[in-house]
Design a protein around this motif. Sequence first.
Motif, PDB file in Angstrom:
ATOM      1  N   VAL A 149       0.848  -1.188   0.000  1.00 23.57           N
ATOM      2  CA  VAL A 149       0.000   0.000   0.000  1.00 23.57           C
ATOM      3  C   VAL A 149       0.886   1.242   0.000  1.00 23.57           C
ATOM      4  CG1 VAL A 149      -1.739   1.287   1.310  1.00 23.57           C
ATOM      5  CG2 VAL A 149      -1.857  -1.202   1.202  1.00 23.57           C
ATOM      6  N   PHE A 150       0.469   2.259  -0.725  1.00 24.56           N
ATOM      7  CA  PHE A 150       1.231   3.502  -0.745  1.00 24.56           C
ATOM      8  C   PHE A 150       1.107   4.216   0.595  1.00 24.56           C
ATOM      9  CE2 PHE A 150       1.611   8.101  -1.580  1.00 24.56           C
ATOM     10  CZ  PHE A 150       2.887   8.120  -2.135  1.00 24.56           C
ATOM     11  N   ASN A 151       2.233   4.686   1.100  1.00 24.11           N
ATOM     12  CA  ASN A 151       2.245   5.405   2.373  1.00 24.11           C
ATOM     13  C   ASN A 151       2.335   6.901   2.101  1.00 24.11           C
ATOM     14  OD1 ASN A 151       2.498   6.278   4.984  1.00 24.11           O
ATOM     15  ND2 ASN A 151       4.536   5.410   5.326  1.00 24.11           N
ATOM     16  N   HIS A 152       1.225   7.594   2.339  1.00 23.98           N
ATOM     17  CA  HIS A 152       1.206   9.038   2.096  1.00 23.98           C
ATOM     18  C   HIS A 152       2.038   9.801   3.118  1.00 23.98           C
ATOM     19  CE1 HIS A 152      -1.803   9.194  -1.146  1.00 23.98           C
ATOM     20  NE2 HIS A 152      -2.390   8.188  -0.531  1.00 23.98           N
ATOM     21  N   GLN A 153       2.307   9.165   4.261  1.00 19.57           N
ATOM     22  CA  GLN A 153       3.117   9.829   5.286  1.00 19.57           C
ATOM     23  C   GLN A 153       4.593   9.588   4.967  1.00 19.57           C
ATOM     24  OE1 GLN A 153       0.108  11.554   6.476  1.00 19.57           O
ATOM     25  NE2 GLN A 153       1.838  11.849   7.846  1.00 19.57           N
ATOM     26  N   LEU A 154       5.130  10.409   4.083  1.00 17.95           N
ATOM     27  CA  LEU A 154       6.488  10.232   3.574  1.00 17.95           C
ATOM     28  C   LEU A 154       7.526  10.205   4.688  1.00 17.95           C
ATOM     29  CD1 LEU A 154       8.256  10.112   0.976  1.00 17.95           C
ATOM     30  CD2 LEU A 154       8.396  12.602   1.086  1.00 17.95           C
ATOM     31  N   PHE A 155       7.305  11.008   5.717  1.00 17.08           N
ATOM     32  CA  PHE A 155       8.273  11.109   6.809  1.00 17.08           C
ATOM     33  C   PHE A 155       7.784  10.438   8.089  1.00 17.08           C
ATOM     34  CE2 PHE A 155       9.137  14.876   4.106  1.00 17.08           C
ATOM     35  CZ  PHE A 155      10.421  14.539   3.718  1.00 17.08           C
ATOM     36  N   GLY A 156       6.817   9.531   7.964  1.00 18.11           N
ATOM     37  CA  GLY A 156       6.335   8.791   9.121  1.00 18.11           C
ATOM     38  C   GLY A 156       5.755   9.712  10.178  1.00 18.11           C
ATOM     39  N   ASN A 157       6.095   9.436  11.438  1.00 16.67           N
ATOM     40  CA  ASN A 157       5.582  10.239  12.551  1.00 16.67           C
ATOM     41  C   ASN A 157       6.314  11.563  12.721  1.00 16.67           C
ATOM     42  OD1 ASN A 157       3.697   8.253  13.249  1.00 16.67           O
ATOM     43  ND2 ASN A 157       5.193   7.160  14.514  1.00 16.67           N
ATOM     44  N   GLY A 213      23.793  12.962   8.781  1.00 20.18           N
ATOM     45  CA  GLY A 213      23.443  12.616  10.146  1.00 20.18           C
ATOM     46  C   GLY A 213      21.945  12.390  10.249  1.00 20.18           C
ATOM     47  N   PRO A 214      21.447  12.021  11.419  1.00 19.79           N
ATOM     48  CA  PRO A 214      20.006  11.788  11.594  1.00 19.79           C
ATOM     49  C   PRO A 214      19.205  13.057  11.304  1.00 19.79           C
ATOM     50  CG  PRO A 214      21.266  10.965  13.477  1.00 19.79           C
ATOM     51  CD  PRO A 214      22.209  11.777  12.664  1.00 19.79           C
ATOM     52  N   GLN A 215      18.117  12.912  10.567  1.00 14.54           N
ATOM     53  CA  GLN A 215      17.308  14.079  10.215  1.00 14.54           C
ATOM     54  C   GLN A 215      16.473  14.586  11.381  1.00 14.54           C
ATOM     55  OE1 GLN A 215      15.155  12.773   6.681  1.00 14.54           O
ATOM     56  NE2 GLN A 215      16.717  13.676   5.359  1.00 14.54           N
ATOM     57  N   ASP A 216      16.319  13.766  12.429  1.00 15.54           N
ATOM     58  CA  ASP A 216      15.573  14.227  13.602  1.00 15.54           C
ATOM     59  C   ASP A 216      16.504  14.755  14.685  1.00 15.54           C
ATOM     60  OD1 ASP A 216      16.741  11.870  14.397  1.00 15.54           O
ATOM     61  OD2 ASP A 216      14.921  11.010  15.280  1.00 15.54           O
ATOM     62  N   SER A 217      17.744  15.042  14.294  1.00 14.69           N
ATOM     63  CA  SER A 217      18.737  15.541  15.246  1.00 14.69           C
ATOM     64  C   SER A 217      19.168  16.953  14.875  1.00 14.69           C
ATOM     65  CB  SER A 217      19.960  14.615  15.260  1.00 14.69           C
ATOM     66  OG  SER A 217      21.012  15.179  16.014  1.00 14.69           O
ATOM     67  N   THR A 218      19.493  17.729  15.884  1.00 13.66           N
ATOM     68  CA  THR A 218      20.058  19.066  15.666  1.00 13.66           C
ATOM     69  C   THR A 218      21.582  19.011  15.591  1.00 13.66           C
ATOM     70  OG1 THR A 218      20.214  19.469  18.041  1.00 13.66           O
ATOM     71  CG2 THR A 218      18.154  20.118  16.952  1.00 13.66           C
ATOM     72  N   GLY A 219      22.140  17.821  15.815  1.00 10.02           N
ATOM     73  CA  GLY A 219      23.592  17.671  15.870  1.00 10.02           C
ATOM     74  C   GLY A 219      24.136  17.812  17.274  1.00 10.02           C
ATOM     75  N   LYS A 220      23.249  18.025  18.229  1.00  5.51           N
ATOM     76  CA  LYS A 220      23.672  18.288  19.607  1.00  5.51           C
ATOM     77  C   LYS A 220      24.515  17.162  20.178  1.00  5.51           C
ATOM     78  CE  LYS A 220      21.679  19.186  24.198  1.00  5.51           C
ATOM     79  NZ  LYS A 220      20.411  19.358  24.955  1.00  5.51           N
ATOM     80  N   TYR A 221      24.171  15.911  19.854  1.00  7.97           N
ATOM     81  CA  TYR A 221      24.896  14.786  20.448  1.00  7.97           C
ATOM     82  C   TYR A 221      26.361  14.759  20.024  1.00  7.97           C
ATOM     83  CZ  TYR A 221      24.810  11.896  16.166  1.00  7.97           C
ATOM     84  OH  TYR A 221      25.003  11.387  14.898  1.00  7.97           O
ATOM     85  N   LYS A 222      26.699  15.503  18.961  1.00  2.00           N
ATOM     86  CA  LYS A 222      28.094  15.617  18.543  1.00  2.00           C
ATOM     87  C   LYS A 222      28.673  16.988  18.879  1.00  2.00           C
ATOM     88  CE  LYS A 222      29.596  13.614  14.809  1.00  2.00           C
ATOM     89  NZ  LYS A 222      30.271  12.414  15.358  1.00  2.00           N
ATOM     90  N   GLY A 223      27.956  17.718  19.745  1.00  2.00           N
ATOM     91  CA  GLY A 223      28.438  19.044  20.125  1.00  2.00           C
ATOM     92  C   GLY A 223      28.289  20.062  19.010  1.00  2.00           C
ATOM     93  N   MET A 224      27.268  19.880  18.166  1.00  2.00           N
ATOM     94  CA  MET A 224      27.075  20.762  17.019  1.00  2.00           C
ATOM     95  C   MET A 224      25.684  21.383  17.041  1.00  2.00           C
ATOM     96  SD  MET A 224      28.911  18.827  13.834  1.00  2.00           S
ATOM     97  CE  MET A 224      27.550  17.721  13.576  1.00  2.00           C
TER      98      MET A 224
END
Length: 623
Positions: free
Chosen positions: A331-339, A599-610
């Motif tokens: 089935v086609f998933n219209h939610q391209l980016f999930g939750n 990097g992860p798209q749900d991250s601001t980079g904080k976990y790498k000090g960025m």
Amino acid sequence: MTNNSIPTTYIPLEKFHIVPLTGLSPAELKISAKRTSRDREKITHTTKLNAIAKRLGITGGFAAYEKEYNGSLLPFMAKHNLRKRKNLLKHTKDGDYNLYFPFSHQQVSERLFFFEGPTPKKLFTGHDFDFSGPISWHSQDLYDALNEDSDWSDIILGNYHIKRAIDDNFDISHLSDRQQYLLKLDVTTEITVRLLDQTGLPNFLDFLNNKETEPKKREKRYQQVSVKILDLILLKNRNGSSSIYHLLGNSLTDIPSPSEYIKLYAPNTVPTENVERDLNSDKYLQLLLTKRIGEGNAGWVNVLPYNENLIFLSDDRGNYDFVIKNQRGKVFNHQLFGNNLKRADIPSFIEDYRFERWYYFEYEGNRELDGHNSEKHYYLNGGTVSNYPGIQTILREYYQYKGVYHPEHRSSNVRLDGFKQVSIDEKEMMVSELITIGDLINFLKENAEYSKNRQGDSLAPINSESDITLPASCTFFDVLAYINWLEKQTGVPLRILSYSEYKSLRGENWSEPKRGQDSDMTFISTSGEKYDSHPPYMAQNDFDNLHLRFPKPLHNIEENGLRFIDSNFFCEWLLEGVQIRSASLTSFYMGDYVLRASGPQDSTGKYKGMKTGFRLCYELKKH
């Protein structure tokens, strides 16, 4: 998926409706019509039934299908002994290390309906082929089997058969007399090798479960095994099995074909002779595989076209399967980016959603063949492995090149305040400075529902600067939601810069990366304690509450009238959904391959000090 593990067939209709098909009887089609999923527009039950009948190749609506089913389809099935529905693509005799993966019903459908040339009468799906034999041994088994015979070990592990087949200058005179004799044997010849007998060997898990002080020992036992030479050759080279085992061409059909397809791709910088060598090597392996699967009937199915839209597959035991023209496997998933992001929050510049919807509902063709051609097109036109943008991206660009898919070109005559006009890659563009913390705060206030339900790093601790004119830091999904909101406010088709545009904009104004250096950002606890370096490991919630602030003073560099943060620990989000370090123009992981090292798209980079921010842009209309 039905109870007997036969995958559901999905049929896309107009207006984004999807019919789940589990059988062909009128009663089953009525159930399928009731279970049809829809996007927005309603569709009547009768309209759905008529559409299903049409997709099955029957004109005149569902009433005509009922008549066809009883008067022609059932007699056709009886004539060809099609008695029991079975998944004739699933491998029933799989090996532990088998790399010859089953095909999907959609793949088979598109091979049979959308491939030039005659329809084959037989097709190899591997459904009851024995993949548990030598062709699927573990690599260590191969070395163990050849360990007692150095001549065979040299021949198989040295790929002498391949070298002899593809290289006219390969000289076997330097080999021993026995090696020359063995090399000249027909590859279908069976030889005897010694293999470790795994039966009754102590298992480490058994040792743990039985809580014994010492694992039981058993003297190694060996068994004599007969194997075909070609099985050993295929086993030695099985890591390239995906290059030769596929539905392109006729290597898995009963149709003889002098030229076969090889899924082998290389940048145009690779020497031609190297590419030709690897290509000829794979062609030889494909011939061996064709010879191997052609030795008997195992794995083969009969191909029985009923009409231009429906083809049956059968074995010789009364089992059958079927494929339908233009069917889908899911089935086609219209939610391209999930939750992470609701469809309503996706801005217009995200071509991925529009393309995926077109690809599922509108495009009819052989996707495996298109994928093969798109890979060749990508590398022939200067594409590299290092900055490979992804399968769907090069596929979309290939369809654009062929004139099959037409992306929406978005531009505007409006000149928004706070944007600088620049010329980039032969385009006139308006580009903003980095979006500020104040801008982000205003967006979150205006979009309380998004703010409440958003995923990813907490925004407050990483945007806690006292000066809210400093650049904001956020996730890629925050960027998309922000642009979608502002686009509605301004009526301007906003987006962010692509990788090539960003590189062009920066020119030579960047610095070499200093790998291994500590972040110049400062972590601060909720109590005000400053960390001299990256904080030690702590619970996720505790880390999420830490503040991350810019260095003081914060240095900028200027290019094309725009300011850029002169820090390797500040990134900017790009159109491709990846981050680029502002000072060195390297990837999120400080490598050279920005598009491949996101990097992860749900991250601001904080976990790498960025911190990771963004700036807006849009194209001006050409006059």
